[in-house]
Design a protein around this motif. Structure first.
Motif, mmCIF file in Angstrom:
data_model
loop_
_atom_site.group_PDB
_atom_site.id
_atom_site.type_symbol
_atom_site.label_atom_id
_atom_site.label_comp_id
_atom_site.label_asym_id
_atom_site.label_seq_id
_atom_site.Cartn_x
_atom_site.Cartn_y
_atom_site.Cartn_z
ATOM 1 N N ALA A 13 17.125 -68.630 -15.631
ATOM 2 C CA ALA A 13 18.471 -68.146 -15.325
ATOM 3 C C ALA A 13 18.818 -66.877 -16.101
ATOM 4 N N SER A 14 17.961 -66.479 -17.037
ATOM 5 C CA SER A 14 18.255 -65.290 -17.840
ATOM 6 C C SER A 14 18.126 -64.028 -16.986
ATOM 7 N N ARG A 15 18.817 -62.963 -17.390
ATOM 8 C CA ARG A 15 18.784 -61.718 -16.623
ATOM 9 C C ARG A 15 17.389 -61.092 -16.632
ATOM 10 N N THR A 16 16.691 -61.243 -17.763
ATOM 11 C CA THR A 16 15.329 -60.697 -17.834
ATOM 12 C C THR A 16 14.400 -61.447 -16.890
ATOM 13 N N ALA A 17 14.465 -62.757 -16.889
ATOM 14 C CA ALA A 17 13.614 -63.564 -16.007
ATOM 15 C C ALA A 17 13.914 -63.272 -14.544
ATOM 16 N N GLN A 18 15.179 -63.100 -14.221
ATOM 17 C CA GLN A 18 15.553 -62.784 -12.841
ATOM 18 C C GLN A 18 15.058 -61.393 -12.433
ATOM 19 N N MET A 19 15.139 -60.448 -13.364
ATOM 20 C CA MET A 19 14.631 -59.101 -13.096
ATOM 21 C C MET A 19 13.132 -59.142 -12.854
ATOM 22 N N PHE A 20 12.416 -59.898 -13.683
ATOM 23 C CA PHE A 20 10.971 -60.027 -13.525
ATOM 24 C C PHE A 20 10.622 -60.665 -12.177
ATOM 25 N N ALA A 21 11.339 -61.720 -11.823
ATOM 26 C CA ALA A 21 11.048 -62.437 -10.578
ATOM 27 C C ALA A 21 11.273 -61.548 -9.362
ATOM 28 N N LYS A 22 12.334 -60.766 -9.400
ATOM 29 C CA LYS A 22 12.627 -59.863 -8.288
ATOM 30 C C LYS A 22 11.551 -58.794 -8.146
ATOM 31 N N ALA A 23 11.119 -58.249 -9.274
ATOM 32 C CA ALA A 23 10.069 -57.224 -9.247
ATOM 33 C C ALA A 23 8.752 -57.816 -8.782
ATOM 34 N N GLN A 24 8.430 -58.984 -9.266
ATOM 35 C CA GLN A 24 7.194 -59.660 -8.870
ATOM 36 C C GLN A 24 7.166 -59.891 -7.358
ATOM 37 N N ALA A 25 8.295 -60.312 -6.807
ATOM 38 C CA ALA A 25 8.370 -60.569 -5.369
ATOM 39 C C ALA A 25 8.241 -59.283 -4.565
ATOM 40 N N GLY A 26 8.809 -58.213 -5.076
ATOM 41 C CA GLY A 26 8.793 -56.947 -4.344
ATOM 42 C C GLY A 26 7.476 -56.200 -4.416
ATOM 43 N N TYR A 27 6.839 -56.217 -5.584
ATOM 44 C CA TYR A 27 5.601 -55.447 -5.797
ATOM 45 C C TYR A 27 4.337 -56.286 -5.661
ATOM 46 N N LYS A 35 8.810 -54.153 -17.267
ATOM 47 C CA LYS A 35 8.630 -54.747 -18.588
ATOM 48 C C LYS A 35 9.344 -53.928 -19.655
ATOM 49 N N ALA A 36 9.340 -52.622 -19.488
ATOM 50 C CA ALA A 36 9.962 -51.746 -20.476
ATOM 51 C C ALA A 36 11.459 -51.992 -20.617
ATOM 52 N N PHE A 37 12.075 -52.496 -19.560
ATOM 53 C CA PHE A 37 13.514 -52.768 -19.583
ATOM 54 C C PHE A 37 13.828 -54.222 -19.934
ATOM 55 N N SER A 38 12.816 -54.966 -20.400
ATOM 56 C CA SER A 38 13.020 -56.390 -20.661
ATOM 57 C C SER A 38 14.053 -56.654 -21.753
ATOM 58 N N HIS A 39 14.214 -55.700 -22.670
ATOM 59 C CA HIS A 39 15.215 -55.867 -23.725
ATOM 60 C C HIS A 39 16.626 -55.581 -23.228
ATOM 61 N N ARG A 40 16.737 -54.807 -22.145
ATOM 62 C CA ARG A 40 18.040 -54.405 -21.615
ATOM 63 C C ARG A 40 18.034 -54.476 -20.078
ATOM 64 N N PRO A 41 17.929 -55.688 -19.521
ATOM 65 C CA PRO A 41 17.879 -55.816 -18.055
ATOM 66 C C PRO A 41 19.138 -55.282 -17.371
ATOM 67 N N GLU A 42 20.259 -55.287 -18.092
ATOM 68 C CA GLU A 42 21.489 -54.770 -17.504
ATOM 69 C C GLU A 42 21.405 -53.262 -17.246
ATOM 70 N N VAL A 43 20.576 -52.561 -18.021
ATOM 71 C CA VAL A 43 20.399 -51.122 -17.797
ATOM 72 C C VAL A 43 19.593 -50.899 -16.513
ATOM 73 N N MET A 44 18.555 -51.702 -16.312
ATOM 74 C CA MET A 44 17.787 -51.604 -15.067
ATOM 75 C C MET A 44 18.667 -51.914 -13.865
ATOM 76 N N GLU A 45 19.524 -52.898 -14.013
ATOM 77 C CA GLU A 45 20.436 -53.254 -12.931
ATOM 78 C C GLU A 45 21.377 -52.092 -12.600
ATOM 79 N N ALA A 46 21.901 -51.458 -13.645
ATOM 80 C CA ALA A 46 22.795 -50.310 -13.443
ATOM 81 C C ALA A 46 22.041 -49.132 -12.838
#
Length: 203
Positions: A13-27, A35-46
């Motif tokens: 349920a974490s934002r990092t895990a959700q970001m990873f899952a979305k990227a994994q599904a897409g790529y 991975k570089a944005f794993s510390h700040r997933p909200e920045v990748m989202e923005a």
């Protein structure tokens, strides 16, 4: 792959895990840039939201050419390879794209395309050097005020993403080794492709 560690979060349920899952599904794999944005997933989202708002008013081909010109000026191998790869799907052959990257006489681009790419590169190189004549030059190719804004915005935001990745030592994904060798060599303008990246790894 990167100068900083990657956050590993087992909470789905974490934002990092959700970001990873979305990227994994897409790529089909987890890109180094994500991975570089794993510390700040909200920045990748923005970032994704900002990109979507800029791309909304642009033709995809034009957006990719602007981004390619900006990435070349920034010496960003990652963005050159990623956006070059997009242009290979339905827009250009490997030989045509290589000619575009090398700005050779064999390039299939028309004068408007060339002018747009030159302008985008100038925005990245030194935005203070852009003057009214540069804008008038784009108008002569029947570009509207809104279209000119879009080109500037697409070139300018590339500075954020490319510089973030390169400053963190992020290498382009091993998947890009699959690109035609001659074209791949032309697209690598900075950091080399990650030689040890395992495409089978999952988030």
């Amino acid at each position: 792959m990167s100068y900083i560690s990657t956050v590993t979060d087992n909470d789905p349920a974490s934002r990092t895990a959700q970001m990873f899952a979305k990227a994994q599904a897409g790529y089909g794999y987890l890109p180094n840039m994500v991975k570089a944005f794993s510390h700040r997933p909200e920045v990748m989202e923005a970032w994704n939201g900002l990109l979507a708002s800029i791309k909304k008013g642009m033709d995809l081909r034009r957006y990719e050419l602007v981004t390619l010109a900006a990435a070349r000026e920034l010496r960003s191998s990652y963005c050159m390879l990623a956006h070059g790869n997009v242009l290979l799907h339905g827009h250009f052959t490997p030989a045509e794209l290589q000619a575009i990257v090398e700005d050779s006489d064999a390039s299939p681009l028309n004068e408007a395309d060339r002018a747009i790419m030159r302008f985008a590169a100038k925005v990245v190189r030194d935005a203070t050097s852009v003057d009214a004549d540069d804008i008038d030059g784009l108008r002569r190719h029947d570009l509207s005020e809104g279209e000119i804004f879009d080109i500037v915005a697409a070139a300018a935001v590339r500075c954020f993403f490319s510089k973030t990745l390169d400053a963190l030592g992020v290498q382009p994904d091993g998947a890009y080794h699959e690109i035609d060798p001659k074209l791949k060599k032309a697209l690598i303008v900075g950091r080399d492709i990650d030689a040890g990246y395992d495409l089978s790894q999952s988030a």
